[in-house]
Design a protein around this motif. Structure first.
Motif, PDB file in Angstrom:
ATOM      1  N   GLY A 222      34.352  38.464  30.826  1.00  0.00           N
ATOM      2  CA  GLY A 222      34.842  37.851  32.046  1.00  0.00           C
ATOM      3  C   GLY A 222      35.912  36.787  31.871  1.00  0.00           C
ATOM      4  O   GLY A 222      36.238  36.087  32.819  1.00  0.00           O
ATOM      5  N   GLN A 223      36.454  36.668  30.698  1.00  0.00           N
ATOM      6  CA  GLN A 223      37.521  35.692  30.449  1.00  0.00           C
ATOM      7  C   GLN A 223      38.842  36.454  30.442  1.00  0.00           C
ATOM      8  O   GLN A 223      39.026  37.363  29.652  1.00  0.00           O
ATOM      9  CB  GLN A 223      37.269  35.011  29.091  1.00  0.00           C
ATOM     10  N   GLU A 224      39.758  36.092  31.347  1.00  0.00           N
ATOM     11  CA  GLU A 224      40.982  36.895  31.500  1.00  0.00           C
ATOM     12  C   GLU A 224      42.056  36.597  30.462  1.00  0.00           C
ATOM     13  O   GLU A 224      43.064  37.285  30.406  1.00  0.00           O
ATOM     14  CB  GLU A 224      41.562  36.747  32.904  1.00  0.00           C
ATOM     15  N   HIS A 225      41.885  35.578  29.639  1.00  0.00           N
ATOM     16  CA  HIS A 225      42.854  35.267  28.593  1.00  0.00           C
ATOM     17  C   HIS A 225      42.092  34.853  27.345  1.00  0.00           C
ATOM     18  O   HIS A 225      40.873  34.702  27.374  1.00  0.00           O
ATOM     19  CB  HIS A 225      43.815  34.154  29.040  1.00  0.00           C
TER      20      HIS A 225
ATOM     21  N   LYS B 275      42.855  40.045  24.956  1.00  0.00           N
ATOM     22  CA  LYS B 275      42.378  39.003  25.866  1.00  0.00           C
ATOM     23  C   LYS B 275      40.844  38.947  25.821  1.00  0.00           C
ATOM     24  O   LYS B 275      40.197  39.766  25.213  1.00  0.00           O
ATOM     25  CB  LYS B 275      42.831  39.319  27.300  1.00  0.00           C
ATOM     26  N   GLY B 276      40.285  37.951  26.489  1.00  0.00           N
ATOM     27  CA  GLY B 276      38.832  37.867  26.606  1.00  0.00           C
ATOM     28  C   GLY B 276      38.125  37.519  25.313  1.00  0.00           C
ATOM     29  O   GLY B 276      37.012  37.977  25.068  1.00  0.00           O
TER      30      GLY B 276
END
Length: 116
Positions: free
Chosen positions: A37-40, A77-78
């Protein structure tokens, strides 16, 4: 780098160290922890006082940040990345730092398809 792209808290570093996977070469150790759930991605830097005075340590951190900033599109990412600089990193110029960091990233398989 923006604040949301950095790892600063000790418990966040500890989590990456304990739960992440490490890959190393002579100059750097890279820890990678996948985050749902982390976009970067986020990076944390660890440069010991053994590497030199504050000027030297800040120079190394600046070079590492620059490489990650330039290669941010190529990195997956993530994930959280923690980079530990080893003693030989103090004597490298920018191109050598970039080559060494990309080598570690390839070993960790965190570069997107076109870059491996």
């Amino acid at each position: 780098m923006k604040k949301e792209w950095r790892i600063k808290k000790n418990d966040e570093f500890s989590r990456v160290f304990n739960e992440g996977v490490s890959v190393a070469n002579r100059q750097f150790v890279l820890y990678v922890l996948e985050k749902e759930g982390q976009e970067h991605f986020r990076i944390g830097l660890s440069v010991s006082k053994k590497l030199g005075n504050a000027v030297t340590r800040n120079r190394i951190k600046r070079l590492i940040r620059t490489v990650f900033q330039e290669e941010k599109e190529a990195l997956l990412k993530g994930r959280d990345y923690v980079i530990i600089a080893r003693k030989p990193a103090a004597d490298l110029d920018y191109e050598q730092v970039k080559r060494s960091l990309l080598h570690v990233c390839k070993k960790a398989r965190i570069l997107k398809r076109g870059r491996q």
